[in-house]
Design a protein around this motif. Structure first.
Motif, mmCIF file in Angstrom:
data_model
loop_
_atom_site.group_PDB
_atom_site.id
_atom_site.type_symbol
_atom_site.label_atom_id
_atom_site.label_comp_id
_atom_site.label_asym_id
_atom_site.label_seq_id
_atom_site.Cartn_x
_atom_site.Cartn_y
_atom_site.Cartn_z
ATOM 1 N N LEU A 189 82.931 24.554 47.595
ATOM 2 C CA LEU A 189 82.419 24.229 49.187
ATOM 3 C C LEU A 189 83.437 23.436 49.762
ATOM 4 C CD1 LEU A 189 79.317 22.692 49.729
ATOM 5 C CD2 LEU A 189 79.551 25.501 49.691
ATOM 6 N N PRO A 212 77.157 28.154 53.008
ATOM 7 C CA PRO A 212 76.643 26.649 53.430
ATOM 8 C C PRO A 212 76.692 26.738 54.889
ATOM 9 C CG PRO A 212 79.760 26.831 53.760
ATOM 10 C CD PRO A 212 78.785 28.144 52.459
ATOM 11 N N ARG A 213 75.653 25.793 55.061
ATOM 12 C CA ARG A 213 75.210 25.497 56.763
ATOM 13 C C ARG A 213 74.793 24.193 56.474
ATOM 14 N NH1 ARG A 213 76.089 30.655 57.296
ATOM 15 N NH2 ARG A 213 75.066 32.318 56.235
ATOM 16 N N TYR A 223 73.009 24.765 50.737
ATOM 17 C CA TYR A 223 74.441 25.817 50.732
ATOM 18 C C TYR A 223 73.497 26.626 49.131
ATOM 19 C CZ TYR A 223 76.208 22.687 47.263
ATOM 20 O OH TYR A 223 76.473 21.535 45.846
ATOM 21 N N SER A 225 73.559 27.683 45.543
ATOM 22 C CA SER A 225 74.684 27.469 44.270
ATOM 23 C C SER A 225 74.321 27.946 43.449
ATOM 24 C CB SER A 225 74.295 25.849 43.798
ATOM 25 O OG SER A 225 74.943 25.372 42.624
ATOM 26 N N ASP A 433 82.185 32.699 54.297
ATOM 27 C CA ASP A 433 80.721 31.870 54.651
ATOM 28 C C ASP A 433 81.093 30.593 55.496
ATOM 29 O OD1 ASP A 433 79.688 34.118 53.082
ATOM 30 O OD2 ASP A 433 79.498 32.897 51.614
#
Lengths: 441, 175
Positions: A189, A212-213, A223, A225, A433
């Motif tokens: 990230l 991720p958001r 996110y 993982s 993303d």
């Protein structure tokens, strides 16, 4: 205030009329959204250094503002070599005829003062055509390491005053930084300014991280993982970079999370026994709700701005299509009916459009449609475009593009919702993303 | 037939690596000599493994640890069921082993959908192995979607290898 605003609108309409007479009767908003406009020429003389030693910072800030405005495709910088005169100092009177002569529609003047690690930025915006200042001059003060944010704040003010709409320059992107070949790709990230500056890494690459958001306020990131060996949803606190696994409903795999607009609910996908459905969890109470219950794949959910509806993708018809349902579940309505497959729908922050990824005849597209599925418009086309995210003002979409072949790489791009101004967003390595955070305060 | 070819290739590869080691032996000092011997030992045990029906190598190479899928499907093919019959037999005999079944997709699809598709594929394998008498508690699934391609070209020849479910075996407890 109202009068000032009205004057501004009239001035801008007149300004546009000089470029595109056909749109003279159109409100400015429509000009931005639908018309193919010619970029508005602006002049930005390098900001004055008000304190000796501020010249470098003044030049840097001027450059970033210019890049912000040019980068929209809505504005076009007039090169300094064309200037007839420049203001002697920040406070001196503007010689409007000199700017009219070079067809500058807007003029931005400013000054920068660096004292130790403190920097002050002042600016004024003028409508050259009417010879009037647009809005009042503003000043931003902060530490020197935040100088880019101050430049973005000037850009935000200029953009907002000229378009009458919110801007997006002082905002950040969280994305997946990618390195290595396709069959051994490391992902972690990363967070950066909207323009690719100030990249920082939030995780290492020891486990796969995906999608991720940002939370609506930008304080947290959801996110997916593989830290545990299986896909799970993590919540990461942006300020402390502390992450924890989110408690979801029971399932073998949890992925594709997204916050509600108030940041209290998370919608996501759970896979159990090979079947993927959509769930909702209240972060405070831990209460879970199953929202879909079919043997089909239901994933990629996204709330509308008031949190009452969810758009998602499902292959219940046999192919991936977009559906809208109540935030409490229930019978969804299919909204995509074109050829091909539709995925990764994202509701616009304005609420008026849904962005999506479309696959058709071996090509991928980023597109937008109205929330009832009408007026579908494809904005891009390539071997692999996917995962749109909205700028906070709903005018620009960022997405990931992967190139074809064994040495294929990923990168971030932005495009505005008319399909114009496709641009690569510079990142140190590959990127995918993206999630666009809110305008910062 | 395929297995024989694979086996022959393996022998060839071993022969080749033995030659390499021999060259290094001739040109090296005592420290490197020890290293070369160690490498030979490892290769020798791998060869035994493929011949030994109760070895993990036999499972992954002779029986086959993976099955392939058609575009956007999770339906097992006849060849896939044949491989899984072999896997089920092996896992029945070697009851100490647990398995995680990994589902994968090719790059032609969106990330989330491919995760879900990989989950379907992994589950199709799991359900089949359960139907062949294996305890469900020995079999877990995980999907990698399009995150772990084996073949990297953007053509069907590569995509076909990437649309797969792979059975990874280990001795131990499924948590």
């Amino acid at each position: 205030m109202m009068t000032r605003f009205l004057t501004l609108f009239v001035a801008i309409m007149l300004a546009f009329a000089t470029i595109t007479p056909a749109s003279a009767q159109e409100p400015l908003r429509l000009t931005l959204r639908d018309g193919v406009i010619e970029a508005l020429p602006f002049a930005l003389p390098t900001f004055q250094a008000e304190v000796a030693g501020s010249e470098g910072m003044a030049a840097d800030i001027s450059r970033v503002i210019t890049e912000d405005l040019n980068g929209t495709g809505l504005f076009r910088q007039i090169p300094a070599s064309a200037f007839i005169s420049t203001p002697a100092s920040f406070g001196s009177a503007i010689t409007f005829p000199d700017w009219r002569a070079i067809n500058a529609q807007a003029l931005v003047t400013g000054a920068v003062a660096v004292n130790g690690n403190q920097v002050t930025v002042k600016f004024r915006l003028y409508d050259v055509f009417s010879g009037a200042e647009m809005g009042e001059g503003l000043q931003f003060a902060g530490t020197t390491d935040g100088w880019r944010r101050m430049a973005h704040k000037v850009s935000d003010a200029v953009y907002s005053r000229i378009t009458g709409e919110a801007a997006y320059f002082d905002s950040r992107i969280v994305y997946v930084a990618e390195t290595g070949p396709k069959d051994d790709r490391a992902k972690r990230l990363a967070i950066m300014d909207y323009d690719g500056a100030n990249v920082q890494y939030l995780t290492d690459s020891s486990a796969i991280v995906l999608a991720p958001r940002f939370s609506p306020s930008g304080d947290r990131i959801l996110y997916t993982s593989y830290e545990s060996g299986f896909p799970r949803i993590n919540i990461l606190d942006v300020a402390t970079v502390v992450r924890q696994q989110m408690t979801t409903a029971a399932g073998e795999m949890a992925f594709s999370p997204r916050f509600s607009r108030d940041g209290r609910q998370v919608i996501y996908s759970l896979a159990n026994g090979g079947n993927t459905d959509i769930y909702r969890t209240d972060l405070a109470t831990g209460q879970n709700m199953r929202l879909t219950n079919t043997p089909a794949i239901e994933t990629a959910p996204s709330f509308n701005p008031d949190g009452s509806q969810i758009v998602f993708e499902s292959d219940r018809s046999g192919t991936q299509q977009l559906y809208v349902m109540s935030a409490n579940g229930g019978e969804p309505q299919r909204i995509s009916f074109g050829n091909g497959r539709y995925g990764t729908p994202v509701w616009s922050p304005r609420g008026d459009l849904i962005a999506f990824t479309k696959q058709e005849s071996g090509r991928f597209h980023i597109g937008v449609m109205r929330t009832d599925g009408t007026e579908e418009r494809l904005l891009t086309s390539s071997f692999l475009d996917e995962g749109p995210t909205w700028a906070p003002n709903g005018r620009v979409i960022m997405f990931a593009r992967e190139t074809q072949g064994s040495d294929g790489t990923t990168g971030l791009y932005s495009v505005d919702i008319t399909g114009r101004n496709l641009r690569r967003v510079t990142t140190p390595q590959g990127g995918s993303d993206p999630s666009w955070g809110p305008l910062q305060r | 037939m395929k297995h024989y070819i694979k086996f022959a290739l393996l022998i060839g590869a071993l022969a080749l690596s033995a030659c390499t080691n021999a060259d290094r032996f001739n040109n090296s000092d005592a420290v490197d000599l020890n290293g070369a011997n160690a490498a030979n030992d490892i290769n020798q045990s791998a060869l035994d493994g493929v011949n030994n029906p109760s070895s993990p190598q036999f499972f992954s190479q002779t029986i086959g640890d993976r099955v392939l899928f058609e575009v956007d499907t999770s339906t097992l093919t006849a060849a896939g069921r044949n491989t899984l019959d072999g896997q089920a037999g092996w896992l029945s005999t070697n009851s100490d082993y647990l398995a995680v079944i990994e589902g994968h997709a090719d790059e032609q699809g969106t990330r989330e959908y491919n995760l879900a598709l990989g989950a379907r594929r992994a589950n199709a394998v799991r359900e089949y192995l359960i139907s062949r008498g294996l305890a469900s508690s020995r079999l877990r699934t995980v999907s990698y979607g399009k995150e772990r391609p084996l073949a990297v070209c953007s053509e069907e020849s590569c995509y076909a290898q990437n649309r797969r479910a792979v059975t990874i075996i280990s001795i131990g407890q499924n948590s």
